[in-house]
Design a protein around this motif. Structure first.
Motif, short mmCIF file in Angstrom:
data_model
loop_
_atom_site.label_atom_id
_atom_site.label_comp_id
_atom_site.label_asym_id
_atom_site.label_seq_id
_atom_site.Cartn_x
_atom_site.Cartn_y
_atom_site.Cartn_z
N ASP A 43 0.74 -1.25 -0.02
CA ASP A 43 0.01 0.02 -0.12
C ASP A 43 0.93 1.26 0.17
O ASP A 43 2.04 1.22 0.47
CB ASP A 43 -0.76 -0.11 1.15
N LEU A 44 0.29 2.14 -0.55
CA LEU A 44 1.09 3.60 -0.76
C LEU A 44 0.20 4.33 0.21
O LEU A 44 -0.86 4.66 -0.10
CB LEU A 44 1.28 4.10 -2.11
N LEU A 45 0.89 4.92 1.29
CA LEU A 45 0.14 5.88 2.08
C LEU A 45 0.71 7.29 2.27
O LEU A 45 2.15 7.52 1.97
CB LEU A 45 0.11 5.29 3.64
N ALA A 50 -0.60 15.97 0.50
CA ALA A 50 -0.12 15.45 -0.86
C ALA A 50 -1.00 15.79 -2.22
O ALA A 50 -0.62 15.94 -3.24
CB ALA A 50 0.33 14.00 -0.91
N VAL A 51 -2.22 15.54 -1.79
CA VAL A 51 -3.53 16.00 -2.81
C VAL A 51 -3.02 17.49 -3.19
O VAL A 51 -3.24 17.65 -4.65
CB VAL A 51 -4.89 15.87 -2.14
N ALA A 52 -2.62 18.14 -2.46
CA ALA A 52 -2.46 19.77 -2.91
C ALA A 52 -1.19 19.98 -3.63
O ALA A 52 -0.83 20.99 -4.20
CB ALA A 52 -2.89 20.65 -1.80
N ASP A 53 -0.23 19.30 -3.11
CA ASP A 53 1.18 19.38 -3.55
C ASP A 53 1.68 18.93 -4.93
O ASP A 53 1.42 17.75 -4.96
CB ASP A 53 2.22 19.02 -2.45
N ILE A 60 3.12 10.29 -6.42
CA ILE A 60 2.34 9.48 -6.11
C ILE A 60 1.76 8.73 -7.40
O ILE A 60 1.61 7.53 -7.52
CB ILE A 60 1.17 10.04 -5.34
N GLU A 61 1.42 9.65 -8.56
CA GLU A 61 0.81 9.13 -9.75
C GLU A 61 2.04 8.21 -10.48
O GLU A 61 1.66 7.32 -11.05
CB GLU A 61 0.58 10.27 -10.65
N LEU A 62 3.19 8.61 -10.29
CA LEU A 62 4.32 7.79 -10.88
C LEU A 62 4.32 6.66 -10.51
O LEU A 62 4.46 5.52 -11.04
CB LEU A 62 5.75 8.58 -10.69
N VAL A 63 4.32 6.25 -8.91
CA VAL A 63 4.38 5.05 -8.38
C VAL A 63 3.31 4.27 -8.64
O VAL A 63 3.55 2.95 -8.97
CB VAL A 63 4.39 5.17 -6.63
N ASN A 64 2.23 4.91 -8.87
CA ASN A 64 0.89 3.99 -9.03
C ASN A 64 1.13 3.41 -10.41
O ASN A 64 0.74 2.39 -10.92
CB ASN A 64 -0.24 4.78 -9.22
#
Length: 70
Positions: A43-45, A50-53, A60-64
């Protein structure tokens, strides 16, 4: 983990793919676990900020995206 246990009497259990990637560089040995290990998820926590940065959102998008390739 390979670098954390290198040069100690400690052991670590981790995904084989990750262990193989770092074992040589860390100078550690890979020894199979003597029993079957069930599949597991990772899981990625992240913090709500993070949503605003933009930088954290990009990471996060890269990891996903990379994880979906496996």
């Amino acid at each position: 983990m390979p670098f954390a246990v290198a040069g100690t009497d400690l052991v670590a259990t981790m995904a084989e793919r990750v262990a193989r990637r770092f074992a040589t560089a860390a100078g550690v040995s890979i020894v199979p676990v003597p029993y079957d290990v069930e599949a597991f998820t990772i899981d990625l926590l992240h913090a709500r900020r993070a949503v605003a940065d933009p930088a954290l959102r990009w990471f996060i998008e890269l990891v996903n995206r990379v994880c979906k390739e496996f």
